[in-house]
Design a protein around this motif. Structure first.
Motif, short mmCIF file in Angstrom:
data_model
loop_
_atom_site.label_atom_id
_atom_site.label_comp_id
_atom_site.label_asym_id
_atom_site.label_seq_id
_atom_site.Cartn_x
_atom_site.Cartn_y
_atom_site.Cartn_z
N ASP A 155 0.83 -1.21 0.00
CA ASP A 155 0.00 0.00 0.00
C ASP A 155 0.86 1.25 0.00
N GLN A 156 1.94 1.24 0.76
CA GLN A 156 2.83 2.41 0.78
C GLN A 156 3.43 2.67 -0.60
N LEU A 157 3.83 1.60 -1.28
CA LEU A 157 4.44 1.77 -2.60
C LEU A 157 3.43 2.23 -3.65
N GLU A 158 2.16 1.91 -3.44
CA GLU A 158 1.15 2.37 -4.39
C GLU A 158 0.73 3.81 -4.11
N MET A 159 0.87 4.24 -2.85
CA MET A 159 0.41 5.57 -2.47
C MET A 159 1.52 6.63 -2.51
N HIS A 160 2.77 6.20 -2.36
CA HIS A 160 3.87 7.17 -2.23
C HIS A 160 5.06 6.77 -3.10
N ASP A 161 5.88 7.76 -3.44
CA ASP A 161 7.09 7.48 -4.20
C ASP A 161 8.11 6.78 -3.30
N LEU A 162 8.86 5.87 -3.90
CA LEU A 162 9.80 5.04 -3.16
C LEU A 162 10.77 5.86 -2.33
N TYR A 163 11.37 6.87 -2.94
CA TYR A 163 12.41 7.60 -2.22
C TYR A 163 11.84 8.55 -1.18
N LYS A 164 10.58 8.93 -1.32
CA LYS A 164 9.94 9.68 -0.25
C LYS A 164 9.74 8.80 0.98
N ILE A 165 9.40 7.54 0.74
CA ILE A 165 9.25 6.61 1.85
C ILE A 165 10.60 6.44 2.55
N MET A 166 11.67 6.30 1.75
CA MET A 166 13.00 6.17 2.34
C MET A 166 13.33 7.38 3.22
N ARG A 167 13.06 8.57 2.71
CA ARG A 167 13.37 9.78 3.47
C ARG A 167 12.58 9.84 4.78
N SER A 168 11.32 9.38 4.71
CA SER A 168 10.50 9.41 5.92
C SER A 168 11.06 8.48 6.99
N ARG A 169 11.93 7.54 6.57
CA ARG A 169 12.53 6.59 7.52
C ARG A 169 13.97 6.97 7.87
N GLY A 170 14.37 8.16 7.45
CA GLY A 170 15.69 8.64 7.81
C GLY A 170 16.79 8.29 6.83
N THR A 171 16.44 7.63 5.72
CA THR A 171 17.43 7.29 4.70
C THR A 171 17.31 8.28 3.54
N ILE A 172 18.39 8.97 3.25
CA ILE A 172 18.35 10.00 2.21
C ILE A 172 19.14 9.51 1.00
N PRO A 173 18.48 9.26 -0.12
CA PRO A 173 19.21 8.90 -1.34
C PRO A 173 20.09 10.07 -1.78
N LYS A 174 21.39 9.86 -1.81
CA LYS A 174 22.32 10.96 -2.09
C LYS A 174 23.03 10.83 -3.43
N VAL A 175 23.35 9.61 -3.83
CA VAL A 175 24.11 9.39 -5.07
C VAL A 175 23.50 8.23 -5.84
N THR A 176 23.46 8.35 -7.14
CA THR A 176 23.03 7.23 -7.97
C THR A 176 24.03 7.00 -9.08
N ARG A 177 24.28 5.74 -9.36
CA ARG A 177 25.05 5.36 -10.54
C ARG A 177 24.09 4.63 -11.46
N GLN A 178 23.99 5.07 -12.67
CA GLN A 178 23.04 4.44 -13.57
C GLN A 178 23.52 4.45 -15.00
N SER A 179 23.03 3.46 -15.75
CA SER A 179 23.32 3.40 -17.18
C SER A 179 21.99 3.40 -17.92
N VAL A 180 21.98 4.07 -19.07
CA VAL A 180 20.77 4.18 -19.89
C VAL A 180 21.05 3.56 -21.25
N THR A 181 20.24 2.60 -21.63
CA THR A 181 20.40 1.93 -22.91
C THR A 181 19.03 1.73 -23.56
#
Length: 250
Positions: free
Chosen positions: A167-193
């Motif tokens: 329900d949380q994942l359907e109602m809220h964005d993933l990284y907002k949920i993380m932030r609400s739990r004290g985890t702050i996404p700071k860096v991402t490494r990604q590839s686009v193809t």
């Protein structure tokens, strides 16, 4: 809902120098921009407009294709031509790790396709910096913009998020949920193809052919302490989604 759009073209200049396809595309673009043709509205098929307006099918098709290329319309098998209202844009920079998309008036929604606690492949555990046999949260989500599916998200999340609910994942964005739990996404490494869509992705994204390409993004997300908290694979419908990148010299 299928909208009649004949009234938009009652006074086309058929003898002037401006091509008919350009005039048709311009009026459709204005109707979408003003909200007269709302996102999600289905438009009459090409053959109906050919018969009603006395305009050749290639002309109608060219006008529609211009708006498909701009991300204002999308063609879907079994549904027809539908208003999208503009491409969802995601800015790629350090401040936008959230999967909150910069969508303006777009209405985002999520359907969770899979939500489970599993011991993933060793490769996933290694990327998350976890020991063998560790249980993580595995989710797969279908994302919609104005009711139109545009992306399939798959994530393997650090054990800190095992209690995250469907329900949380359907109602809220993933990284907002993380932030609400004290985890702050700071860096991402990604590839686009670009790659061919899987059969499941083609079905979920309502693609006309299973051999169509998708925009594939593979990412690892790190929190404020430097640990990896999310390994993800995203597949985007290329006709209705684009990525904007801002590159800054160090």
């Amino acid at each position: 809902m299928t909208a009649s759009i004949q009234h938009l073209f009652l006074n086309l200049d058929r003898a002037g120098p401006i091509p008919l396809y350009y005039q048709i595309a311009k009026r459709l673009r204005e109707a979408i921009g003003s909200g007269e043709l709302a996102a999600g509205t289905r438009i009459e098929n090409e053959q109906t407009l050919v018969e009603q307006l006395g305009i050749s099918r290639p002309t109608i098709r060219r006008a529609f294709q211009d708006l498909v290329d701009e991300g204002l319309l999308v063609r879907q098998r079994g549904i027809g031509t539908q208003v999208v209202g503009g491409q969802p844009l995601r800015e790629i920079n350090i401040s936008s790790l959230s999967d909150d998309l910069q969508l303006g008036e777009h209405d985002l929604s999520t359907r969770v396709l899979l939500h489970e606690q599993i011991v993933p492949a060793r490769e996933i555990l290694d990327k998350l910096g976890l020991p063998p046999e560790t249980t993580v949260l595995h989710s797969r989500r279908l994302r919609f913009s104005n009711g139109v599916p545009f992306a399939v998200f798959e994530d393997f999340l650090h054990p800190d998020f095992l209690s995250m609910t469907q329900d949380q994942l359907e109602m809220h964005d993933l990284y907002k949920i993380m932030r609400s739990r004290g985890t702050i996404p700071k860096v991402t490494r990604q590839s686009v193809t670009a790659r061919t869509a899987t059969k499941e992705e083609a079905k979920l994204l309502r693609m006309a052919k299973s051999t169509q390409p998708v925009l594939s993004v593979i990412r690892t997300v790190f929190d404020q302490s430097g640990r990896s908290v999310d390994i993800g694979w995203n597949a985007y419908h290329p006709d209705i989604y684009s990525l904007n990148m801002t590159l800054v010299e160090k």
